[in-house]
Write a protein that holds these residues in place. Structure first.
Motif, short mmCIF file in Angstrom:
data_model
loop_
_atom_site.label_atom_id
_atom_site.label_comp_id
_atom_site.label_asym_id
_atom_site.label_seq_id
_atom_site.Cartn_x
_atom_site.Cartn_y
_atom_site.Cartn_z
N HIS A 144 0.86 -1.18 0.00
CA HIS A 144 0.00 0.00 0.00
C HIS A 144 0.89 1.23 0.00
O HIS A 144 2.10 1.14 0.23
N ASP A 148 5.88 4.71 4.84
CA ASP A 148 6.88 3.76 5.35
C ASP A 148 6.95 2.50 4.49
O ASP A 148 7.70 1.57 4.81
N HIS A 149 6.20 2.48 3.39
CA HIS A 149 6.24 1.33 2.48
C HIS A 149 6.70 1.73 1.07
O HIS A 149 7.20 0.90 0.33
N ASP A 251 0.43 -4.10 6.22
CA ASP A 251 -0.05 -3.49 7.48
C ASP A 251 -1.35 -4.11 7.95
O ASP A 251 -2.24 -3.40 8.44
N HIS A 254 -0.41 -3.67 13.32
CA HIS A 254 0.69 -2.77 13.66
C HIS A 254 1.33 -3.09 15.01
O HIS A 254 2.50 -2.81 15.22
N HIS A 298 5.35 -4.69 10.37
CA HIS A 298 5.60 -4.02 11.66
C HIS A 298 5.65 -4.97 12.85
O HIS A 298 5.56 -4.53 14.00
ZN ZN Z 1 3.16 0.66 7.69
#
Ligand code: ZN
Length: 325
Positions: A144, A148-149, A251, A254, A298
């Protein structure tokens, strides 16, 4: 002439030895060794059938989970964290996954690049430490388009993986690449759209951006599975070789210490938290029933393990350390 130890020296040594209860040691060993203060290189290798899997760490980031988690009361959250010997903020891994199928080198997610500060953005260094070069990567699969991806897609203003085709769900690309959606979004959400556009445009321009629709095999042995909820086009990727299966969850969760036991706990990052919780419950149940490997962005590095039912929820069983290749 042979030197002899003077009698007073021998006497002092004897007194010191008796006082400390230990033999005198050479002066060099008494100097404190400087602390190293760095972690081991962030990669973890295991085989999955004929495929070689390398989990690559992008680093860690402190998550104020007490402010971010929703659908849980503060005392319950505190209890769940303390059971795991944690407290907010929780230092949270950002993992990416490299699969060498023998024919192709496939990277799932790219970490944060320079979008999240100095504790993240370590993917390229760890990729090289693991023995690979960014030019060798044939395909990048994105779960997605959160920063952070996708942040590692560019190195400076250039494609970090110049020979790779980027695959992601069309629903995800359409949502984040839309000027219309950006206009409708609140001011603090604008950067999400800008980042997605900035990171994907160089790949689109080079004809290296290939959005897919539905559950699609993208590379022999690697299939996208729609998992919309956390974001409109959030995807999981199933990797399968010689009867061994791993599902990469992006994700889907988390905070492992909270959400495995209670998958109904949601997070503010969810664009549709009700749908995200439903996807999580379905994915946990399936993983527990089928017994395949799971990998999550995560969950504490390397974030590879299995899921077992327990009470009304589940427990996560981290991979047993392996050196067999
Ligand atoms: Zn993430």
């Amino acid at each position: 002439m042979k030197m002899r130890t003077s009698p007073w020296r021998a006497a002092i040594a004897a007194v010191l030895t008796a006082a400390s209860g230990a033999a005198l040691v050479p002066a060099t060993a008494q100097a404190a060794a400087p602390m190293v203060k760095t972690q081991a290189p962030g990669y973890y290798r295991m085989m999955l059938g004929d495929f070689e899997l390398t989990v690559l760490s992008d680093g860690t980031v402190d998550l104020p989970v007490d402010k971010l988690l929703t659908n849980i009361k503060p005392p319950q959250l505190e209890k769940a964290l303390s059971r795991a010997h944690l407290k907010a903020p929780v230092e949270t891994s950002v993992n990416t996954f490299l699969i060498n199928t023998g024919a192709q080198l496939v990277l799932v997610d790219t970490g944060a690049g320079n979008l999240f500060g100095p504790t993240l953005g370590k993917l390229l260094a760890n990729l090289k430490a693991a023995g690979y070069q960014p030019e060798q990567i044939d395909a990048v699969l994105i779960t997605h388009l959160h920063p952070d991806h996708l942040g590692g897609l560019l190195a400076g203003d250039k494609r970090a993986f110049p020979n790779a085709t980027v695959h992601l769900a069309k629903a995800e690309a359409d949502f984040w690449m839309s000027a219309e959606n950006m206009k409708k979004a609140p001011a603090d959400a604008q950067s999400g759209f800008q980042n997605a556009m900035a990171m994907l445009t160089p790949y689109a321009t080079a004809d290296k951006l290939k959005p897919f629709e539905g559950d699609t095999e993208l590379v022999p042995g690697i299939k996208a599975i729609s998992n919309a909820g956390h974001t409109p086009g959030h995807s999981n990727y199933a990797v399968e070789s010689k009867g061994q299966k791993l599902v990469l969850w992006g994700d889907l969760l988390h905070v492992a210490s909270v959400q495995f036991a209670d998958p109904s706990v949601t997070i503010q990052f969810d664009s549709d938290s009700k749908a995200a919780a439903a996807q999580r419950k379905k994915a946990f149940a399936d993983a527990a029933k089928q017994g395949y490997w799971v990998g999550a962005a995560h969950v504490s590095f390397p974030g590879i393990g299995h899921v077992t039912p327990e009470g009304k929820g589940y427990v996560y069983v981290p991979a047993n350390y392996t050196t067999k290749q």
